[in-house]
Design a protein around this motif. Structure first.
Motif, PDB file in Angstrom:
ATOM      1  N   ALA A   1       0.810  -1.220   0.000  1.00  0.00           N
ATOM      2  CA  ALA A   1       0.000   0.000   0.000  1.00  0.00           C
ATOM      3  C   ALA A   1       0.842   1.269   0.000  1.00  0.00           C
ATOM      4  O   ALA A   1       0.321   2.350  -0.300  1.00  0.00           O
ATOM      5  CB  ALA A   1      -0.928   0.007   1.208  1.00  0.00           C
ATOM      6  N   ILE A   2       2.118   1.164   0.304  1.00  0.00           N
ATOM      7  CA  ILE A   2       2.950   2.370   0.415  1.00  0.00           C
ATOM      8  C   ILE A   2       3.034   3.113  -0.915  1.00  0.00           C
ATOM      9  O   ILE A   2       2.815   4.325  -0.980  1.00  0.00           O
ATOM     10  CB  ILE A   2       4.354   2.005   0.936  1.00  0.00           C
ATOM     11  CG1 ILE A   2       4.252   1.501   2.375  1.00  0.00           C
ATOM     12  CG2 ILE A   2       5.288   3.207   0.864  1.00  0.00           C
ATOM     13  CD1 ILE A   2       5.535   0.927   2.920  1.00  0.00           C
TER      14      ILE A   2
ATOM     15  N   ARG B   1       1.640   6.944  -2.140  1.00  0.00           N
ATOM     16  CA  ARG B   1       2.547   7.976  -2.664  1.00  0.00           C
ATOM     17  C   ARG B   1       2.081   8.476  -4.031  1.00  0.00           C
ATOM     18  O   ARG B   1       2.198   9.651  -4.343  1.00  0.00           O
ATOM     19  CB  ARG B   1       3.965   7.422  -2.747  1.00  0.00           C
ATOM     20  CG  ARG B   1       4.571   7.189  -1.368  1.00  0.00           C
ATOM     21  CD  ARG B   1       5.976   6.662  -1.417  1.00  0.00           C
ATOM     22  NE  ARG B   1       6.821   7.683  -2.037  1.00  0.00           N
ATOM     23  CZ  ARG B   1       7.839   7.399  -2.838  1.00  0.00           C
ATOM     24  NH1 ARG B   1       8.143   6.150  -3.111  1.00  0.00           N
ATOM     25  NH2 ARG B   1       8.563   8.362  -3.353  1.00  0.00           N
ATOM     26  N   ILE B   2       1.545   7.585  -4.861  1.00  0.00           N
ATOM     27  CA  ILE B   2       1.069   7.976  -6.188  1.00  0.00           C
ATOM     28  C   ILE B   2      -0.167   8.873  -6.077  1.00  0.00           C
ATOM     29  O   ILE B   2      -0.384   9.737  -6.922  1.00  0.00           O
ATOM     30  CB  ILE B   2       0.784   6.722  -7.053  1.00  0.00           C
ATOM     31  CG1 ILE B   2       2.103   6.061  -7.424  1.00  0.00           C
ATOM     32  CG2 ILE B   2      -0.016   7.065  -8.293  1.00  0.00           C
ATOM     33  CD1 ILE B   2       1.962   4.764  -8.162  1.00  0.00           C
ATOM     34  N   LEU B   3      -0.964   8.689  -5.032  1.00  0.00           N
ATOM     35  CA  LEU B   3      -2.140   9.533  -4.827  1.00  0.00           C
ATOM     36  C   LEU B   3      -1.764  10.980  -4.519  1.00  0.00           C
ATOM     37  O   LEU B   3      -2.629  11.829  -4.379  1.00  0.00           O
ATOM     38  CB  LEU B   3      -3.001   8.978  -3.694  1.00  0.00           C
ATOM     39  CG  LEU B   3      -3.818   7.735  -4.020  1.00  0.00           C
ATOM     40  CD1 LEU B   3      -4.485   7.197  -2.773  1.00  0.00           C
ATOM     41  CD2 LEU B   3      -4.850   8.038  -5.085  1.00  0.00           C
ATOM     42  N   GLY B   4      -0.480  11.254  -4.415  1.00  0.00           N
ATOM     43  CA  GLY B   4      -0.047  12.623  -4.206  1.00  0.00           C
ATOM     44  C   GLY B   4       0.282  12.957  -2.773  1.00  0.00           C
ATOM     45  O   GLY B   4       0.524  14.113  -2.442  1.00  0.00           O
ATOM     46  N   VAL B   5       0.294  11.957  -1.920  1.00  0.00           N
ATOM     47  CA  VAL B   5       0.619  12.203  -0.525  1.00  0.00           C
ATOM     48  C   VAL B   5       2.132  12.096  -0.365  1.00  0.00           C
ATOM     49  O   VAL B   5       2.741  11.102  -0.738  1.00  0.00           O
ATOM     50  CB  VAL B   5      -0.083  11.174   0.389  1.00  0.00           C
ATOM     51  CG1 VAL B   5       0.309  11.394   1.834  1.00  0.00           C
ATOM     52  CG2 VAL B   5      -1.580  11.253   0.199  1.00  0.00           C
TER      53      VAL B   5
ATOM     54  N   ALA C   1      -6.463   3.659  13.491  1.00  0.00           N
ATOM     55  CA  ALA C   1      -5.957   4.950  13.981  1.00  0.00           C
ATOM     56  C   ALA C   1      -4.936   5.541  13.020  1.00  0.00           C
ATOM     57  O   ALA C   1      -4.868   6.767  12.865  1.00  0.00           O
ATOM     58  CB  ALA C   1      -5.343   4.770  15.365  1.00  0.00           C
ATOM     59  N   SER C   2      -4.156   4.693  12.356  1.00  0.00           N
ATOM     60  CA  SER C   2      -3.173   5.218  11.402  1.00  0.00           C
ATOM     61  C   SER C   2      -3.854   5.849  10.196  1.00  0.00           C
ATOM     62  O   SER C   2      -3.265   6.692   9.520  1.00  0.00           O
ATOM     63  CB  SER C   2      -2.211   4.114  10.953  1.00  0.00           C
ATOM     64  OG  SER C   2      -2.875   3.179  10.134  1.00  0.00           O
ATOM     65  N   GLY C   3      -5.094   5.472   9.952  1.00  0.00           N
ATOM     66  CA  GLY C   3      -5.850   6.120   8.892  1.00  0.00           C
ATOM     67  C   GLY C   3      -6.123   7.579   9.199  1.00  0.00           C
ATOM     68  O   GLY C   3      -6.234   8.403   8.290  1.00  0.00           O
ATOM     69  N   LEU C   4      -6.215   7.917  10.466  1.00  0.00           N
ATOM     70  CA  LEU C   4      -6.414   9.311  10.860  1.00  0.00           C
ATOM     71  C   LEU C   4      -5.113  10.102  10.799  1.00  0.00           C
ATOM     72  O   LEU C   4      -5.128  11.298  10.520  1.00  0.00           O
ATOM     73  CB  LEU C   4      -6.984   9.371  12.277  1.00  0.00           C
ATOM     74  CG  LEU C   4      -8.332   8.704  12.499  1.00  0.00           C
ATOM     75  CD1 LEU C   4      -8.680   8.692  13.977  1.00  0.00           C
ATOM     76  CD2 LEU C   4      -9.408   9.412  11.696  1.00  0.00           C
ATOM     77  N   VAL C   5      -3.990   9.439  11.045  1.00  0.00           N
ATOM     78  CA  VAL C   5      -2.704  10.119  11.147  1.00  0.00           C
ATOM     79  C   VAL C   5      -1.991  10.193   9.802  1.00  0.00           C
ATOM     80  O   VAL C   5      -1.458  11.232   9.430  1.00  0.00           O
ATOM     81  CB  VAL C   5      -1.807   9.409  12.185  1.00  0.00           C
ATOM     82  CG1 VAL C   5      -0.432  10.027  12.243  1.00  0.00           C
ATOM     83  CG2 VAL C   5      -2.468   9.424  13.545  1.00  0.00           C
TER      84      VAL C   5
ATOM     85  N   SER D   1      -6.637   6.129   3.243  1.00  0.00           N
ATOM     86  CA  SER D   1      -6.641   4.791   2.652  1.00  0.00           C
ATOM     87  C   SER D   1      -6.194   3.731   3.654  1.00  0.00           C
ATOM     88  O   SER D   1      -6.637   2.580   3.577  1.00  0.00           O
ATOM     89  CB  SER D   1      -5.766   4.747   1.404  1.00  0.00           C
ATOM     90  OG  SER D   1      -4.438   5.067   1.720  1.00  0.00           O
ATOM     91  N   LEU D   2      -5.341   4.103   4.603  1.00  0.00           N
ATOM     92  CA  LEU D   2      -4.984   3.152   5.660  1.00  0.00           C
ATOM     93  C   LEU D   2      -6.166   2.895   6.581  1.00  0.00           C
ATOM     94  O   LEU D   2      -6.342   1.789   7.089  1.00  0.00           O
ATOM     95  CB  LEU D   2      -3.783   3.652   6.457  1.00  0.00           C
ATOM     96  CG  LEU D   2      -2.456   3.599   5.733  1.00  0.00           C
ATOM     97  CD1 LEU D   2      -1.358   4.180   6.605  1.00  0.00           C
ATOM     98  CD2 LEU D   2      -2.110   2.184   5.325  1.00  0.00           C
ATOM     99  N   GLY D   3      -6.991   3.908   6.785  1.00  0.00           N
ATOM    100  CA  GLY D   3      -8.225   3.707   7.537  1.00  0.00           C
ATOM    101  C   GLY D   3      -9.170   2.757   6.813  1.00  0.00           C
ATOM    102  O   GLY D   3      -9.834   1.932   7.436  1.00  0.00           O
ATOM    103  N   ALA D   4      -9.215   2.884   5.479  1.00  0.00           N
ATOM    104  CA  ALA D   4     -10.046   1.962   4.693  1.00  0.00           C
ATOM    105  C   ALA D   4      -9.526   0.529   4.824  1.00  0.00           C
ATOM    106  O   ALA D   4     -10.309  -0.417   4.972  1.00  0.00           O
ATOM    107  CB  ALA D   4     -10.074   2.392   3.235  1.00  0.00           C
TER     108      ALA D   4
END
Length: 133
Positions: free
Chosen positions: A49-50, A54-58, A100-104, A108-111
């Motif tokens: 998922a990493i 990153r491709i999503l622009g984050v 919780a990592s989805g919030l931080v 997508s990690l929350g998903a």
């Protein structure tokens, strides 16, 4: 007189035989395998998922990438610890950490946390239904 087969299911009313409603030879091992497989799959998906994040622009910082890798390592380590009494509780805690990592880090990690949380809830349900019978 023939010897009973080792893998034969006990007949109702048979004395001295423990009945197994699940039909599994070793229900504990089957349930451990389900939990370990779920956690191993989660570890692989987290590592994969990493790059899409990153491709999503984050722009992930080093600690955010480290967090995702750390969660994957914990999931892989817990997959090997399913024989321990605390393994299932630690797996549940991992699902909460992933949510919780989805919030931080990124939504997508929350998903992924929701998806694997539901998979873990199902594995826990299967464990309870098989081992309580």
């Amino acid at each position: 007189m023939t010897e009973p087969e080792e893998n034969a299911m006990p007949v109702e009313g048979e004395t001295g035989a423990a009945t197994r409603r699940s039909g599994l030879r070793n229900p504990e091992a089957a349930v451990r395998g389900l939990g370990a497989g779920t956690l191993a799959l989660e570890a692989i998906v987290l590592l994969l998922a990493i790059q899409p994040i990153r491709i999503l622009g984050v722009n992930l910082s080093g600690w955010q990438i480290g967090l995702v890798i750390g969660l994957a390592v914990i999931a892989a380590a817990l997959a090997g610890c399913m024989r321990r009494r605390w393994g299932w509780n630690a797996g549940t805690a991992l699902q909460v950490l992933l949510l919780a990592s989805g919030l931080v880090v990124h939504w997508s990690l929350g998903a992924l946390g929701v998806i694997f949380g539901l998979a873990w809830a199902y594995a826990t349900y299967v464990r309870k239904s098989i081992l309580s019978s």
